[in-house]
Design an enzyme around this catalytic site. Structure first.
Site, PDB file in Angstrom:
ATOM      1  N   SER A   1       0.854  -1.197   0.000  1.00 49.79           N
ATOM      2  CA  SER A   1       0.000   0.000   0.000  1.00 49.79           C
ATOM      3  C   SER A   1       0.882   1.236   0.000  1.00 49.79           C
ATOM      4  O   SER A   1       2.024   1.192   0.492  1.00 49.79           O
ATOM      5  CB  SER A   1      -0.901   0.016   1.238  1.00 49.79           C
ATOM      6  OG  SER A   1      -1.543   1.272   1.393  1.00 49.79           O
TER       7      SER A   1
ATOM      8  N   TYR B   1      -2.206  -1.022  10.301  1.00 41.88           N
ATOM      9  CA  TYR B   1      -2.261  -1.314   8.869  1.00 41.88           C
ATOM     10  C   TYR B   1      -0.996  -0.823   8.163  1.00 41.88           C
ATOM     11  O   TYR B   1      -0.354  -1.575   7.414  1.00 41.88           O
ATOM     12  CB  TYR B   1      -3.492  -0.660   8.254  1.00 41.88           C
ATOM     13  CG  TYR B   1      -3.596  -0.842   6.760  1.00 41.88           C
ATOM     14  CD1 TYR B   1      -4.036  -2.042   6.213  1.00 41.88           C
ATOM     15  CD2 TYR B   1      -3.253   0.189   5.893  1.00 41.88           C
ATOM     16  CE1 TYR B   1      -4.120  -2.208   4.837  1.00 41.88           C
ATOM     17  CE2 TYR B   1      -3.343   0.035   4.516  1.00 41.88           C
ATOM     18  CZ  TYR B   1      -3.777  -1.167   3.996  1.00 41.88           C
ATOM     19  OH  TYR B   1      -3.858  -1.333   2.627  1.00 41.88           O
TER      20      TYR B   1
END
Length: 204
Positions: free
Chosen positions: A95, A108
């Site tokens: 990401s 995350y």
């Protein structure tokens, strides 16, 4: 003329369980005639939780889903690829948050940063077997209901993106296909950012 899109098989398992990861990879290889040429680690979770109130259990749940699954599936796939010879390609979905965290995403963002480093470490160790390991780091990808749920975020993303739009699932898929193809035969240990140019936008 209809395009031949090939065949597919659906296999189920819990990717936070090491044994399931190895079983699924073996079953996929068996379905493919005993050969496995590419793996894309795409499973993950993205809960929202502010760091001061986060519990260790919540932290571990995200790390297990996003990072430990990558470790176990990569190890399983590499075993098959080494045994069959000829190498292969492994791609992790990371990401843009691996480099730029968002509020309430500490678990995350940390997991995705670790996924990027895992790919580099795996590329180093598996390269002599002809196995390439890379990451694809998507930006904001459109999905049903996103604009209604987060209109301000979508607006800010479009403003920041030189391409002027959100990502599409196929943008990420195309990057994975490229990395698995012979066109990327000398690319390993690399993080391919697929974000419409947002990471090139000044942050000041």
């Amino acid at each position: 003329m209809a395009a031949d899109i090939g065949n597919a098989v659906v296999l189920q398992g819990d990717l936070t369980v090491e044994e399931d990861c190895h079983r699924i990879v073996r079953e996929a290889a068996d379905w493919g005639g005993g050969r496995l040429t590419a793996l894309v680690n795409n499973a993950g979770v993205q809960p929202v939780r502010e760091l001061p109130g986060m519990t260790a259990a919540e932290w571990r749940a995200v790390l297990d889903a996003n990072l430990t699954s990558v470790f176990a599936c990569t190890q399983a796939a590499a075993e098959v690829m080494r045994a069959q010879g000829g190498g292969g390609s492994i791609t992790h979905i990371a990401s843009v948050e691996a480099r730029q965290p968002a509020p309430a995403h500490a678990h995350y963002a940390s997991s995705k940063a670790a996924v990027v480093m895992h790919a580099r470490a795996a590329a180093l160790e598996y390269g002599r077997h002809g196995i390439r390991v890379n990451t694809v780091s998507p930006g904001l990808v459109a999905r049903e209901g996103l604009e209604e749920a987060w209109p301000e975020g979508v607006r800010r993303w479009r403003t920041a993106a030189p391409a002027g739009r959100l990502g599409r699932p196929e943008d990420v898929g195309d990057a994975c296909v490229f990395l698995a193809s012979p066109l990327a035969s000398w690319i390993t240990g690399h993080d391919l950012v697929v974000d419409g140019g947002v990471s090139a936008h000044p942050t000041w």
